[in-house]
Design a protein around this motif. Structure first.
Motif, PDB file in Angstrom:
ATOM      1  N   LEU A  45      -0.634  49.351 -55.237  1.00 46.66           N
ATOM      2  CA  LEU A  45      -0.027  49.471 -56.566  1.00 46.66           C
ATOM      3  C   LEU A  45       1.486  49.331 -56.512  1.00 46.66           C
ATOM      4  O   LEU A  45       2.098  48.709 -57.398  1.00 46.66           O
ATOM      5  CB  LEU A  45      -0.439  50.803 -57.197  1.00 46.66           C
ATOM      6  N   ASN A  48       2.247  45.690 -55.964  1.00 45.11           N
ATOM      7  CA  ASN A  48       1.979  44.951 -57.196  1.00 45.11           C
ATOM      8  C   ASN A  48       3.106  45.129 -58.211  1.00 45.11           C
ATOM      9  O   ASN A  48       3.531  44.165 -58.858  1.00 45.11           O
ATOM     10  CB  ASN A  48       0.652  45.403 -57.794  1.00 45.11           C
ATOM     11  N   ARG A  49       3.576  46.353 -58.364  1.00 37.94           N
ATOM     12  CA  ARG A  49       4.677  46.595 -59.308  1.00 37.94           C
ATOM     13  C   ARG A  49       5.915  45.799 -58.929  1.00 37.94           C
ATOM     14  O   ARG A  49       6.567  45.194 -59.788  1.00 37.94           O
ATOM     15  CB  ARG A  49       5.023  48.087 -59.357  1.00 37.94           C
ATOM     16  N   SER A  52       5.305  41.996 -59.484  1.00 38.99           N
ATOM     17  CA  SER A  52       5.306  41.701 -60.920  1.00 38.99           C
ATOM     18  C   SER A  52       6.726  41.658 -61.463  1.00 38.99           C
ATOM     19  O   SER A  52       7.095  40.738 -62.201  1.00 38.99           O
ATOM     20  CB  SER A  52       4.471  42.745 -61.663  1.00 38.99           C
ATOM     21  N   GLN A  56       8.020  37.714 -62.036  1.00 34.43           N
ATOM     22  CA  GLN A  56       8.056  37.379 -63.460  1.00 34.43           C
ATOM     23  C   GLN A  56       9.486  37.331 -63.995  1.00 34.43           C
ATOM     24  O   GLN A  56       9.762  36.593 -64.953  1.00 34.43           O
ATOM     25  CB  GLN A  56       7.198  38.374 -64.246  1.00 34.43           C
ATOM     26  N   TRP A  64       0.455  35.323 -65.238  1.00 32.49           N
ATOM     27  CA  TRP A  64       0.308  36.325 -64.186  1.00 32.49           C
ATOM     28  C   TRP A  64      -1.153  36.712 -64.035  1.00 32.49           C
ATOM     29  O   TRP A  64      -1.809  37.119 -64.985  1.00 32.49           O
ATOM     30  CB  TRP A  64       1.125  37.561 -64.541  1.00 32.49           C
ATOM     31  N   SER A  66      -3.258  38.987 -61.152  1.00 35.24           N
ATOM     32  CA  SER A  66      -3.197  39.810 -59.947  1.00 35.24           C
ATOM     33  C   SER A  66      -4.397  40.732 -59.904  1.00 35.24           C
ATOM     34  O   SER A  66      -4.848  41.226 -60.947  1.00 35.24           O
ATOM     35  CB  SER A  66      -1.916  40.642 -59.914  1.00 35.24           C
ATOM     36  N   GLU A  68      -4.440  43.714 -59.061  1.00 39.06           N
ATOM     37  CA  GLU A  68      -4.102  45.078 -59.440  1.00 39.06           C
ATOM     38  C   GLU A  68      -3.406  45.180 -60.791  1.00 39.06           C
ATOM     39  O   GLU A  68      -2.769  46.179 -61.100  1.00 39.06           O
ATOM     40  CB  GLU A  68      -3.238  45.731 -58.349  1.00 39.06           C
ATOM     41  N   THR A  69      -3.520  44.128 -61.616  1.00 40.74           N
ATOM     42  CA  THR A  69      -3.005  44.154 -62.984  1.00 40.74           C
ATOM     43  C   THR A  69      -4.151  43.860 -63.932  1.00 40.74           C
ATOM     44  O   THR A  69      -4.915  42.910 -63.714  1.00 40.74           O
ATOM     45  CB  THR A  69      -1.912  43.088 -63.187  1.00 40.74           C
ATOM     46  N   GLU A  70      -4.295  44.656 -64.981  1.00 41.24           N
ATOM     47  CA  GLU A  70      -5.340  44.386 -65.963  1.00 41.24           C
ATOM     48  C   GLU A  70      -5.126  43.000 -66.562  1.00 41.24           C
ATOM     49  O   GLU A  70      -4.041  42.663 -67.040  1.00 41.24           O
ATOM     50  CB  GLU A  70      -5.317  45.453 -67.064  1.00 41.24           C
ATOM     51  N   ASP A  71      -6.175  42.199 -66.521  1.00 42.14           N
ATOM     52  CA  ASP A  71      -6.064  40.808 -66.934  1.00 42.14           C
ATOM     53  C   ASP A  71      -6.075  40.691 -68.449  1.00 42.14           C
ATOM     54  O   ASP A  71      -6.628  41.525 -69.172  1.00 42.14           O
ATOM     55  CB  ASP A  71      -7.230  40.007 -66.349  1.00 42.14           C
ATOM     56  N   TRP A 205      -7.685  35.441 -56.617  1.00 40.20           N
ATOM     57  CA  TRP A 205      -6.536  35.971 -55.881  1.00 40.20           C
ATOM     58  C   TRP A 205      -6.805  36.109 -54.392  1.00 40.20           C
ATOM     59  O   TRP A 205      -5.875  36.151 -53.595  1.00 40.20           O
ATOM     60  CB  TRP A 205      -6.091  37.305 -56.479  1.00 40.20           C
TER      61      TRP A 205
END
Length: 256
Positions: A45, A48-49, A52, A56, A64, A66, A68-71, A205
């Motif tokens: 996490l 991922n943060r 991101s 971005q 985007w 990933s 670990e990011t809600e699609d 991914w």
């Protein structure tokens, strides 16, 4: 002149490695994802943060995707996308194995154009650009060619050898294993193994970066039907993955 997208991914991968190494063998907090999707750690996490935020900010017009990011469907309206697995091989990471990786790719109109698979604990930086070849720490890669399938070594989990997947039975290749699909693909591109396969629906991914590395190293990477993978799908999965040098056609022919 260096490819600016590739340079961006390389720098992001190295930064990810610094973050992840801080959690490695340090008892990070672990949660189980819903739906039997496996574990996630605070390291996944955190990486991922950071990815991101950094990626971005650098390419605000890129979509985007990933693990670990809600699609959401915003990425479907963009021409280019980041396809990211912050830590591929999370189980290996938790267990203290070195064989986990950061998988970073950029796709354009369904085709991966820049790719990085970074294995921090081995300081192995695999890179590729479409039409520009593949490298490991700057050294060009070449996949293995012209080898009989019965003397080959293929990276695969045991369930892939079940007879239901094969026209007759699985070929008598030697099986080896690495937890990370991205790393398996990179190792095929490096020429350390003859091929790899996973015969279940595969998250984009996990394989987007590695498939470009294999193909740019002179191998072939496809879905399990032998078709070229298309990325940035509404449901971000492809129909399994088969990647190899000279034995790719034989693997595809042997599959059911």
């Amino acid at each position: 002149m260096p490819n600016p997208d590739l340079s961006l991914l390389i720098n992001a991968a190295r930064a990810s490695g610094e973050i992840a190494r801080g959690y490695f063998n340090a008892s990070p907090e672990v949660w189980e994802k819903s739906g039997g999707q496996g574990p996630v750690t605070e390291a996944d996490l955190h990486v991922n943060r950071q990815l991101s935020a950094d990626l971005q900010a650098a390419r605000s017009d890129y979509g985007w995707l990933s693990e670990e990011t809600e699609d959401n469907d915003a990425r479907l309206k963009t021409d280019r996308q980041f396809i990211i697995d912050p830590i591929d091989g999370t189980r290996a990471f938790i267990e203290g194995s070195k064989d986990w990786a950061h998988s970073l790719a950029i796709s354009e109109n369904g085709v991966v154009t820049s790719a990085v698979v970074y294995v921090p604990m081995r300081d192995a930086m695999y890179t590729a650009t479409l039409g520009g070849g593949a490298t490991l720490n700057g050294v060009p890669l070449m996949a293995l060619q012209d080898k009989p399938i019965d003397t080959a070594t293929v990276l695969s989990s045991k369930p892939n050898l079940d007879s239901k997947y094969w026209a007759n039975t699985a070929p008598p290749f030697k099986r080896a294993f690495r937890s990370s699909l991205a790393y398996r693909l990179a190792l095929v591109g490096e020429g350390r193994f003859d091929g790899m396969l996973t015969l279940r629906p595969t998250w984009e991914w996990d394989v987007a970066a590695g498939m470009l590395i294999v193909s740019e190293a002179g191998g072939t990477a496809s879905d399990q039907a032998g078709k070229t993978a298309v990325f940035n799908n509404p449901h971000p999965q492809i129909n399994g993955t088969v990647a190899a040098g000279g034995i790719h056609a034989a693997l595809i022919e042997a599959l059911a």
